[in-house]
Enzyme design. Structure first.
Site, PDB file in Angstrom:
ATOM      1  CD  GLU A  88      -2.918  -1.202   0.186  1.00 24.65           C
ATOM      2  OE1 GLU A  88      -3.078  -0.159  -0.496  1.00 24.65           O
ATOM      3  OE2 GLU A  88      -3.586  -2.236   0.000  1.00 24.65           O
ATOM      4  CB  CYS A 166      -6.241  -2.311   6.930  1.00 24.13           C
ATOM      5  SG  CYS A 166      -6.440  -4.088   7.196  1.00 24.13           S
ATOM      6  CG  HIS A 185      -4.525  -5.137   2.378  1.00 24.49           C
ATOM      7  ND1 HIS A 185      -4.909  -3.862   2.034  1.00 24.49           N
ATOM      8  CD2 HIS A 185      -5.222  -5.446   3.510  1.00 24.49           C
ATOM      9  CE1 HIS A 185      -5.794  -3.419   2.911  1.00 24.49           C
ATOM     10  NE2 HIS A 185      -5.992  -4.358   3.820  1.00 24.49           N
TER      11      HIS A 185
END
Length: 219
Positions: A88, A166, A185
């Site tokens: 991410e 998250c 993730h």
């Protein structure tokens, strides 16, 4: 010979939550990581930590983790829609409207950011595209199938960390140090990677992060 100096890397995974009640693939993979990593004659200790899916637990965990002045913090979560391991690039604020495992909501859906005020987005200072490229080259045996039978590598860059815990934990760590924080993730177990394969991919990602941080410190 390696020096006796040991630096700390903290890797977190989440506990069970709705949709992943029995096991959370993130914590299962994090637990398989080795306890040590060495790079450029420096030894790093990898600390694995499970974080409950609750806002208060995240607040406590992030505060405790950064008090130890770690060299790197990697947060890991599971995504039911992930086709491979997603690295991410950023986290969004002002959209945390879901209740956590304790049934608690975040006031106004917003995460307070002591260092960045009312910022809407915080970006990772690490070179995520390079991490993805190098890890995919090193993990050529880990391929996933996307739509229309297209294959994916072990990892891909993502800009969708989500608006639940998250995104919340990533935002809090990025606020403290965006150059030493990353969120990853992972897909559910065996969809497509085994826990062991996912752990190996995570380890390669951590290696890349440490190489980037070390290079930056030498400038």
């Amino acid at each position: 010979m390696s020096s006796t100096k040991r630096k700390q890397i903290v890797v977190t995974g989440f506990g069970p939550f709705v949709g992943h009640e029995e096991v959370n693939a993130s914590w299962e993979a994090v637990q398989l990581l080795p306890e040590n990593l060495s790079y450029n004659d420096i030894d790093y200790q990898l600390e694995q930590r499970m974080v409950p899916v609750e806002y208060e637990s995240v607040d406590e965990a992030v505060a405790e983790i950064w008090q130890g002045q770690p060299e790197l913090v990697v947060h890991v979560g599971v995504s039911g829609v992930a086709k491979c391991v997603y690295v991410e690039k950023l986290a969004y604020n002002h959209q945390f409207r879901r209740p956590d495992n304790a049934g608690k909501y975040l006031e106004k859906g917003t995460c307070p950011l002591p260092q960045h005020g009312h910022a809407n987005v915080l970006r990772c200072g690490l070179d995520v595209d390079t991490i993805v490229r190098v890890v995919n080259s090193a993990c050529k045996d880990c391929v996933a199938t996307a739509e229309a039978d297209k294959t994916l590598g072990a990892t891909m860059a993502s800009k969708n960390v989500g608006s639940f815990l998250c995104g919340y934990i990533y935002l809090k760590s990025l606020d403290i140090n965006c150059n030493r924080s990353l969120f990853v993730h992972v897909p559910p177990i065996d969809k497509p990677f085994s826990t062991s394969q996912t752990a190996d991919i995570l380890y390669r990602i951590i290696e890349q992060c440490i190489q980037q941080i070390s290079a930056f410190e030498c400038q």
